[in-house]
Motif scaffolding. Structure first.
Motif, short mmCIF file in Angstrom:
data_model
loop_
_atom_site.label_atom_id
_atom_site.label_comp_id
_atom_site.label_asym_id
_atom_site.label_seq_id
_atom_site.Cartn_x
_atom_site.Cartn_y
_atom_site.Cartn_z
N MET A 1 -20.76 76.82 -44.88
CA MET A 1 -20.90 75.38 -45.02
C MET A 1 -22.16 75.08 -45.83
N CYS A 2 -22.19 73.90 -46.40
CA CYS A 2 -23.33 73.49 -47.21
C CYS A 2 -24.15 72.44 -46.46
N SER A 3 -25.10 71.84 -47.14
CA SER A 3 -25.98 70.87 -46.49
C SER A 3 -25.40 69.46 -46.46
N HIS A 4 -24.20 69.24 -47.01
CA HIS A 4 -23.59 67.91 -46.97
C HIS A 4 -23.24 67.53 -45.53
N GLN A 5 -23.42 66.27 -45.22
CA GLN A 5 -22.98 65.75 -43.93
C GLN A 5 -21.60 65.13 -44.13
N PRO A 6 -20.67 65.35 -43.22
CA PRO A 6 -19.31 64.85 -43.40
C PRO A 6 -19.24 63.35 -43.66
N HIS B 1 -22.50 61.09 -47.36
CA HIS B 1 -23.46 61.44 -48.39
C HIS B 1 -24.03 60.18 -49.02
N PRO C 1 -19.40 66.32 -51.45
CA PRO C 1 -18.96 67.66 -51.07
C PRO C 1 -17.85 68.13 -52.01
N CYS D 1 -16.74 71.77 -48.78
CA CYS D 1 -17.87 72.63 -48.44
C CYS D 1 -18.59 72.20 -47.16
N ASP D 2 -18.42 70.94 -46.73
CA ASP D 2 -19.08 70.48 -45.50
C ASP D 2 -18.23 70.75 -44.26
N SER E 1 -15.10 69.63 -43.79
CA SER E 1 -14.06 68.62 -43.64
C SER E 1 -12.77 69.10 -44.30
#
Length: 64
Positions: A1-6, A9, A16, A31-32, A34
Motif C-alpha cells: 500500500m502507499c501513503s494515499h488515504q482512501p 486525497h 491513488p 495503491c491505497d 481501495s
C-alpha cells in the motif's frame, strides 16, 4: 500500500493509481487498497462501501 488515504486525497495531490486492473471482471485495485468497480462503486480498505454514482437516464447522451 502507499501513503494515499482512501478517497480523501487533498486537492492538487496525485490520486491513488491502479496497481491491478481486471476489466474483464469490472474492477481495479488502487495503491491505497481501495477496489473500484466499473459501475463507479468502491470498496474501501476498512470495509466501508461507496455506492455507485449513477447518472440519471435523462442526462445520458444519445448517439445518433
Amino acid at each position: 500500500m502507499c501513503s494515499h488515504q482512501p478517497s480523501t486525497h487533498p486537492a492538487g495531490s496525485p490520486a491513488p493509481h491502479v496497481v491491478a486492473a481486471h476489466p474483464e471482471q469490472g474492477w481495479s485495485l488502487l495503491c491505497d487498497g481501495s477496489i473500484v468497480f466499473d459501475d463507479t462503486g468502491e470498496l474501501l480498505p476498512d470495509g466501508r462501501i461507496v455506492a455507485p454514482h449513477r447518472v440519471p437516464v435523462e442526462r445520458l447522451t444519445i448517439a445518433a
